[in-house]
Each structure stands twice: as C-alpha cells, then as structure tokens.
Design a protein around this motif. Structure first.
Motif, short mmCIF file in Angstrom:
data_model
loop_
_atom_site.label_atom_id
_atom_site.label_comp_id
_atom_site.label_asym_id
_atom_site.label_seq_id
_atom_site.Cartn_x
_atom_site.Cartn_y
_atom_site.Cartn_z
N SER A 291 73.55 60.58 54.00
CA SER A 291 72.29 60.16 53.38
C SER A 291 72.52 59.02 52.40
CB SER A 291 71.63 61.34 52.68
OG SER A 291 71.29 62.35 53.60
N PHE A 292 73.61 59.08 51.65
CA PHE A 292 73.92 58.02 50.68
C PHE A 292 74.19 56.70 51.39
CE2 PHE A 292 76.82 55.73 47.82
CZ PHE A 292 76.04 55.70 46.68
N PHE A 293 74.80 56.75 52.58
CA PHE A 293 75.07 55.54 53.37
C PHE A 293 73.76 54.81 53.69
CE2 PHE A 293 75.33 53.53 57.53
CZ PHE A 293 76.43 52.70 57.39
N TYR A 294 72.76 55.55 54.17
CA TYR A 294 71.49 54.91 54.53
C TYR A 294 70.66 54.59 53.30
CZ TYR A 294 72.16 55.52 59.50
OH TYR A 294 72.65 55.42 60.77
N PHE A 295 70.83 55.35 52.22
CA PHE A 295 70.13 55.04 50.98
C PHE A 295 70.61 53.70 50.42
CE2 PHE A 295 70.19 55.43 46.25
CZ PHE A 295 68.83 55.31 46.05
N ASP A 297 72.05 51.37 52.18
CA ASP A 297 71.64 50.36 53.15
C ASP A 297 70.19 49.94 52.92
OD1 ASP A 297 72.32 48.85 55.65
OD2 ASP A 297 70.63 50.01 56.40
N TRP A 298 69.35 50.88 52.52
CA TRP A 298 67.95 50.57 52.22
C TRP A 298 67.85 49.69 50.98
CZ3 TRP A 298 63.64 54.27 50.15
CH2 TRP A 298 62.39 53.71 50.43
N LEU A 299 68.76 49.88 50.02
CA LEU A 299 68.77 49.05 48.82
C LEU A 299 69.37 47.67 49.05
CD1 LEU A 299 69.82 51.67 46.10
CD2 LEU A 299 67.53 50.88 46.67
N GLY A 300 69.94 47.44 50.23
CA GLY A 300 70.50 46.13 50.56
C GLY A 300 72.00 46.06 50.55
N TYR A 301 72.69 47.18 50.27
CA TYR A 301 74.15 47.19 50.27
C TYR A 301 74.62 47.67 51.64
CZ TYR A 301 73.49 46.87 45.24
OH TYR A 301 73.11 46.48 43.98
N THR A 302 74.85 46.74 52.54
CA THR A 302 75.23 47.07 53.90
C THR A 302 76.73 47.29 53.99
OG1 THR A 302 73.39 45.74 54.73
CG2 THR A 302 75.11 46.34 56.30
#
Length: 341
Positions: A291-295, A297-302
């Motif tokens: 969940s933290f990975f996609y969270f 990614d949503w904030l822009g940290y790919t």
C-alpha cells in the motif's frame, strides 16, 4: 517548442471561438469595413483554415490514443525497471512462487481445520477463517501473477489477475484491522464483550469486509474496461492510500492501547507480549509496504518495478506468518484442539 496534440487541439478551439466572435461583431456592423482583426472576408477565411486544422489535430489526437491503447496490451505490469535491476526480478518472482506454494498448503489446512473440524464457532474462529480464505486467494493470484511474469505470456490475463490479487489483499488487510480493533475493545470493555456483545457481530463485520473489498475491486476493474488503464491504476492508488492513512493508524493505536492496558493490569506472559509485538511489526513492515508503494506513487515518487515485487514478497511472508502469530502464539491453538470433534 513541441506541443502535444491535446494542447494544439485546445489552441485551435480558442482561435476558432475568437474568429467566430469577430465575424458576429462585423456582421452587426453595417459598414463591414476593416478592423484591427482584418476584413470580414479575411476572418471567414481564417475560420475555414482553423476548422481544417482542428479536424487534422482531432484525427491526430484520436490516432495517438488508439496507438497508446494498443501499446498498453504489449507491456508488462509496471514494466519500467532499469536494466541493472531487471536481473533481480525473476529471483524475487521465484521466491514468491515458492512461498505462495507453501502458503496455499498452510491456508488450506487452516480453512479445513477452522471450517470443518470445530464443534463451536466463536468470534475468533470466524475472523481467522475469513482471513485464511482471503490469504488463500492472495497466495493463488500472486502465484499466477509471478508465473505469468516469469513466462512472459498471456499479457491480457495479467491485469484481471492483478485486480483479483488486490481484492484478496484488501480483504486480508481489512480483516487484520478488524481483529486488532476487536482485541482492543475486548481489553477495554471486557464485561460488555462477554455479556452484551451481539452474537452475530463477527458474521456481519465479515460480510461487510468482503462486500467493501469486492465493491472497490469491482469499481477498479470497471474503470479499466470501461474507461482506461490509467483510471484503474488511480483507483488502486486511492485504495492503498486509504490503507496507509486510515488503517495503519487504527491498527497502531488499537495495538498500543491493548498492550498498555494489559500490561498495566497484570504482568503479561512472555509469549503474549511477543504475540502483540509481532502483530504490530508484521502489519506495518510486511503487510503495508505494498500500500505504501502505491501511496508514494500517487504522490509522484515513482519507484522501479523491483520495489513492487519486494512488496509482494513481504506480503507473502506476512500472510504466511499471520496464522502462527495470531492463532498459535495468541493461545488460540490450545482452545482449538480442545474444541475439535
């Protein structure tokens, strides 16, 4: 400077609106003479030219969108891993396949034990039975996803497996949260929990967990097949962000409250202290990284795709250890043995 077809299309639309407005103003003018924008005939010619350019831009835009849609089926899920990391992905996927195979056997054993070998079903066994079913699905879908990624085949089958995987993962995380909150309520209100708690609360909450997880996964799948792949990924990011921002603080607070309350009343056995500590550690550091990975990614940290597979591996380890931590170390195994047929 290069502009995208979307920007060109919007620019041509603005110019067309301005040109049409000028034509209307000149048509109301009885003189019909030149203005700062030119004569009426020149504006009409400009109108025709802009309309032609809009049609060409629209065709180009639609062609690019069709090309992007065709390319989405030919790429792997999050296929953005750099070359120096691509070697490690098959290793992680092989570990996931091995752990998922063992996890399927373990989850199947607990489903058979809790579902068919008990005389009486209580609150604890209801939650753990549903958790075992969710983790069985998680192991199965993650095993299929890892096998498809290693074999590099059936790209159209990969996205439905991902959505089913997130359905099982969401249900498992929700059940872990419900178990933690129920334990906290049992510690804070022991008399109410034993005497006044409704008997069907566990069944109702289990139904709500499955319904919520199915509803969110169904919306995500509909976004993919009705609109676009990017809408479904956005929905996955929203679900995972909710897990990070809502469920994680809820589990942390309930675990700390139950631990402090138990420790303040009487010294806890070493095994119970270990159980409460491991539950919190495994939830934060093994269940939540996905969940933290996609969270993030949503904030822009790919992040590279390897980190996603590491998150899947940690989720496998968490699901494998959950029955041992929550049921065996929690002291429920002895009660289960005494209640067997």
């Amino acid at each position: 400077m290069c502009h995208s077809p979307d920007e060109q299309y919007r620019t041509y639309n603005i110019l067309l609106i301005l040109s049409q407005s000028c034509c209307k103003l000149l048509s109301r003018n009885s003189l019909g003479t030149t203005d700062c924008f030119g004569t009426k005939q020149q504006l009409q010619n400009t109108n025709i030219f802009i309309k032609c350019m809009i049609e060409r831009s629209h065709l180009s835009l639609m062609e690019n969108r069709k090309q992007n849609a065709r390319e989405l089926w030919n790429v792997t899920f999050y296929d953005d891993v750099p070359a120096y990391l691509s070697f490690h992905e098959p290793v992680l996927q092989s570990l996931i396949i091995f752990i998922c195979t063992a996890g399927l056997v373990e989850a199947g054993f607990f489903i058979w034990s809790l579902g068919f070998c008990l005389k009486k079903v209580n609150m604890v066994t209801t939650y753990f039975l549903n958790l075992a079913v969710a983790e069985f699905g998680l192991f199965a879908f993650l095993l299929v996803l890892a096998a498809l990624s290693i074999a590099e085949c059936a790209p159209k089958l990969k996205m439905p497996v991902v959505y089913l995987l997130f359905f099982a993962y969401t249900a498992a995380v929700y059940f872990l949260t419900v178990i933690s909150v129920e334990r906290c309520l049992g510690v804070l209100f022991p008399i109410w929990n034993r005497t006044k708690r409704p008997t069907r609360t566990s069944s109702i909450l289990s139904f709500l967990v499955w319904s919520t997880a199915g509803f969110l996964s169904g919306i995500t799948m509909c976004f993919h097949y009705v609109w676009s792949y990017h809408h479904s990924v956005t929905m996955i990011r929203i679900i995972c962000s909710g897990n990070v921002l809502i469920l994680t603080p809820l589990v942390v607070v309930s675990s700390l409250i139950s631990f402090i309350d138990n420790f303040s009343r009487k010294p806890l056995p070493k095994m119970l202290r270990t159980n409460q500590s491991l539950r919190l550690i495994f939830f934060i550091f093994f269940a939540m990284p996905l969940s933290f990975f996609y969270f993030m990614d949503w904030l822009g940290y790919t992040f590279p795709a390897m980190f996603m597979w590491i998150s899947f591996l940690l989720t496998c380890i968490n699901s494998t250890m959950n029955p041992l931590i929550h049921y065996v170390l929690g002291g429920q195994w002895k009660r289960w043995k005494s209640g067997r047929t």
